[in-house]
Design a protein around this motif. Structure first.
Motif, PDB file in Angstrom:
ATOM      1  N   VAL A 251       0.823  -1.205   0.000  1.00  0.00           N
ATOM      2  CA  VAL A 251       0.000   0.000   0.000  1.00  0.00           C
ATOM      3  C   VAL A 251       0.858   1.256   0.000  1.00  0.00           C
ATOM      4  CG1 VAL A 251      -1.760   1.301   1.293  1.00  0.00           C
ATOM      5  CG2 VAL A 251      -1.839  -1.212   1.232  1.00  0.00           C
ATOM      6  N   SER A 252       1.877   1.256   0.878  1.00  0.00           N
ATOM      7  CA  SER A 252       2.707   2.461   1.037  1.00  0.00           C
ATOM      8  C   SER A 252       4.009   2.087   1.719  1.00  0.00           C
ATOM      9  CB  SER A 252       1.952   3.504   1.870  1.00  0.00           C
ATOM     10  OG  SER A 252       2.819   4.474   2.392  1.00  0.00           O
ATOM     11  N   ASP A 253       5.113   2.649   1.230  1.00  0.00           N
ATOM     12  CA  ASP A 253       6.394   2.412   1.887  1.00  0.00           C
ATOM     13  C   ASP A 253       6.386   2.937   3.320  1.00  0.00           C
ATOM     14  OD1 ASP A 253       7.418   1.187  -0.309  1.00  0.00           O
ATOM     15  OD2 ASP A 253       8.657   2.870  -0.963  1.00  0.00           O
ATOM     16  N   LEU A 254       5.737   4.089   3.534  1.00  0.00           N
ATOM     17  CA  LEU A 254       5.671   4.659   4.875  1.00  0.00           C
ATOM     18  C   LEU A 254       4.958   3.707   5.834  1.00  0.00           C
ATOM     19  CD1 LEU A 254       6.052   6.931   6.910  1.00  0.00           C
ATOM     20  CD2 LEU A 254       3.918   7.957   6.051  1.00  0.00           C
ATOM     21  N   LEU A 255       3.801   3.191   5.407  1.00  0.00           N
ATOM     22  CA  LEU A 255       3.069   2.253   6.259  1.00  0.00           C
ATOM     23  C   LEU A 255       3.874   0.976   6.480  1.00  0.00           C
ATOM     24  CD1 LEU A 255      -0.567   2.609   4.860  1.00  0.00           C
ATOM     25  CD2 LEU A 255       0.350   3.532   6.998  1.00  0.00           C
ATOM     26  N   GLY A 256       4.595   0.576   5.445  1.00  0.00           N
ATOM     27  CA  GLY A 256       5.405  -0.630   5.568  1.00  0.00           C
ATOM     28  C   GLY A 256       6.492  -0.478   6.615  1.00  0.00           C
ATOM     29  N   TRP A 257       7.160   0.670   6.619  1.00  0.00           N
ATOM     30  CA  TRP A 257       8.221   0.887   7.600  1.00  0.00           C
ATOM     31  C   TRP A 257       7.659   1.034   9.005  1.00  0.00           C
ATOM     32  CZ3 TRP A 257      12.780  -0.703   6.855  1.00  0.00           C
ATOM     33  CH2 TRP A 257      13.332  -0.705   5.580  1.00  0.00           C
ATOM     34  N   ILE A 258       6.452   1.582   9.123  1.00  0.00           N
ATOM     35  CA  ILE A 258       5.784   1.605  10.429  1.00  0.00           C
ATOM     36  C   ILE A 258       5.537   0.172  10.902  1.00  0.00           C
ATOM     37  CG2 ILE A 258       3.628   2.183  11.622  1.00  0.00           C
ATOM     38  CD1 ILE A 258       3.492   4.703   9.883  1.00  0.00           C
ATOM     39  N   GLY A 259       5.123  -0.679   9.945  1.00  0.00           N
ATOM     40  CA  GLY A 259       4.926  -2.083  10.274  1.00  0.00           C
ATOM     41  C   GLY A 259       6.211  -2.765  10.709  1.00  0.00           C
ATOM     42  N   VAL A 260       7.326  -2.394  10.080  1.00  0.00           N
ATOM     43  CA  VAL A 260       8.626  -2.952  10.481  1.00  0.00           C
ATOM     44  C   VAL A 260       8.921  -2.587  11.933  1.00  0.00           C
ATOM     45  CG1 VAL A 260      11.118  -2.802  10.136  1.00  0.00           C
ATOM     46  CG2 VAL A 260       9.603  -3.030   8.162  1.00  0.00           C
ATOM     47  N   GLY A 261       8.674  -1.319  12.261  1.00  0.00           N
ATOM     48  CA  GLY A 261       8.911  -0.872  13.633  1.00  0.00           C
ATOM     49  C   GLY A 261       8.054  -1.636  14.635  1.00  0.00           C
ATOM     50  N   LEU A 262       6.785  -1.857  14.291  1.00  0.00           N
ATOM     51  CA  LEU A 262       5.892  -2.591  15.188  1.00  0.00           C
ATOM     52  C   LEU A 262       6.294  -4.064  15.302  1.00  0.00           C
ATOM     53  CD1 LEU A 262       2.461  -1.039  14.142  1.00  0.00           C
ATOM     54  CD2 LEU A 262       3.723  -0.650  16.269  1.00  0.00           C
ATOM     55  N   THR A 263       6.798  -4.626  14.217  1.00  0.00           N
ATOM     56  CA  THR A 263       7.253  -6.027  14.253  1.00  0.00           C
ATOM     57  C   THR A 263       8.464  -6.170  15.160  1.00  0.00           C
ATOM     58  OG1 THR A 263       6.438  -6.389  11.993  1.00  0.00           O
ATOM     59  CG2 THR A 263       8.019  -7.984  12.863  1.00  0.00           C
ATOM     60  N   VAL A 264       9.389  -5.219  15.059  1.00  0.00           N
ATOM     61  CA  VAL A 264      10.566  -5.236  15.936  1.00  0.00           C
ATOM     62  C   VAL A 264      10.128  -5.081  17.387  1.00  0.00           C
ATOM     63  CG1 VAL A 264      12.668  -3.999  16.587  1.00  0.00           C
ATOM     64  CG2 VAL A 264      12.126  -4.387  14.170  1.00  0.00           C
ATOM     65  N   TRP A 265       9.158  -4.186  17.644  1.00  0.00           N
ATOM     66  CA  TRP A 265       8.650  -4.022  19.004  1.00  0.00           C
ATOM     67  C   TRP A 265       8.037  -5.319  19.516  1.00  0.00           C
ATOM     68  CZ3 TRP A 265       3.517  -4.673  20.425  1.00  0.00           C
ATOM     69  CH2 TRP A 265       3.248  -4.451  21.782  1.00  0.00           C
ATOM     70  N   CYS A 266       7.271  -6.007  18.683  1.00  0.00           N
ATOM     71  CA  CYS A 266       6.644  -7.268  19.084  1.00  0.00           C
ATOM     72  C   CYS A 266       7.704  -8.303  19.459  1.00  0.00           C
ATOM     73  CB  CYS A 266       5.751  -7.799  17.958  1.00  0.00           C
ATOM     74  SG  CYS A 266       4.795  -9.267  18.409  1.00  0.00           S
ATOM     75  N   TYR A 267       8.759  -8.390  18.642  1.00  0.00           N
ATOM     76  CA  TYR A 267       9.864  -9.297  18.957  1.00  0.00           C
ATOM     77  C   TYR A 267      10.484  -8.913  20.301  1.00  0.00           C
ATOM     78  CZ  TYR A 267      14.449 -11.551  18.699  1.00  0.00           C
ATOM     79  OH  TYR A 267      15.559 -12.280  18.994  1.00  0.00           O
ATOM     80  N   TYR A 268      10.686  -7.624  20.497  1.00  0.00           N
ATOM     81  CA  TYR A 268      11.302  -7.136  21.730  1.00  0.00           C
ATOM     82  C   TYR A 268      10.416  -7.416  22.930  1.00  0.00           C
ATOM     83  CZ  TYR A 268      13.724  -3.839  24.825  1.00  0.00           C
ATOM     84  OH  TYR A 268      14.411  -3.267  25.863  1.00  0.00           O
TER      85      TYR A 268
END
Length: 224
Positions: free
Chosen positions: A32-49
């Motif tokens: 959908v959007s690179d911006l939304l994708g990178w937000i998703g990356v941040g949330l995925t890293v947070w979930c792992y953490y």
């Protein structure tokens, strides 16, 4: 310790499916959007953490009560243990450790002993830092009998965001101090009910490290 081990901690198995879901959603967001994708990356890293499960070094001296959770001591007060644990209906010193969504949420046994009761009770989802959370929120309690016959209770309490309490042990099992016994997903609280007369060694506002920070000493002179 290698440099990468300082920042990259092992993840508890309970987190695998959640990280996989976050990662799958992130891939769709990139479409959908690179911006939304990178937000998703941040949330995925947070979930792992969030589901990190670092090794802890538990003090070896017998009779120590250690914190069952990472977080901040939010309450120290007399309170009656949950009725479903079958303990005497008398007030004991309760130490509450509040975990934010940034704390490690793997819970560890505060003492060594036999699990004599495990009791789950459904409930509400008030902010876990509030006093009424102990009485009204969803919770899961353990009663642990130590070597001298005294009982200590530790209670997992769901919070405003938490929606799943996980417990790995059953009545009759033996726990070692600092051993993993459960976790709570996404923000919550742990209550420890000390045996009668045992004096806490921590203060409100103090930062706790699960399995390491000493809450009290069972063999110390009591307050009686």
């Amino acid at each position: 310790m290698r440099m990468h081990e300082t920042f990259i901690k092992p993840m508890h198995r309970e987190g695998i499916k959640f990280v996989a879901i976050f990662a799958a959603v992130t891939l769709m967001l990139f479409l959908v959007s690179d911006l939304l994708g990178w937000i998703g990356v941040g949330l995925t890293v947070w979930c792992y953490y969030f589901f990190r499960d670092p090794e802890r070094v538990t003090p070896a001296r017998p009779g120590l009560v250690v914190s069952p959770a990472d977080g901040i001591v939010s309450l120290i007060e007399p309170a009656t243990p949950p009725a479903e644990l079958g303990m005497p209906d008398v007030p004991l010193t309760r130490i509450s450790v509040f975990m934010s969504v940034f704390n490690c949420h793997v819970n560890r046994a505060p003492v060594a002993g036999e699990v004599t009761a495990v009791a789950y009770r459904p409930g509400k989802f008030f902010n876990a830092s509030l006093d009424k959370a102990s009485a009204d929120n969803e919770r899961n309690g353990l009663c642990i009998r130590v070597a001298d016959g005294r009982n200590l209770a530790v209670v997992q309490i769901a919070g405003l965001v938490a929606r799943r309490i996980v417990c790995f042990v059953s009545p009759g099992e033996a726990l070692q101090t600092g051993e993993r016994f459960g976790l709570i997903r996404f923000g919550s609280r742990l209550d420890v009910y000390l045996p009668e007369g045992v004096v806490p060694l921590v203060s409100i506002g103090q930062t706790m490290v699960a399995g390491e920070t000493v809450l009290a000493e069972l063999n110390a002179p009591t307050s009686e």
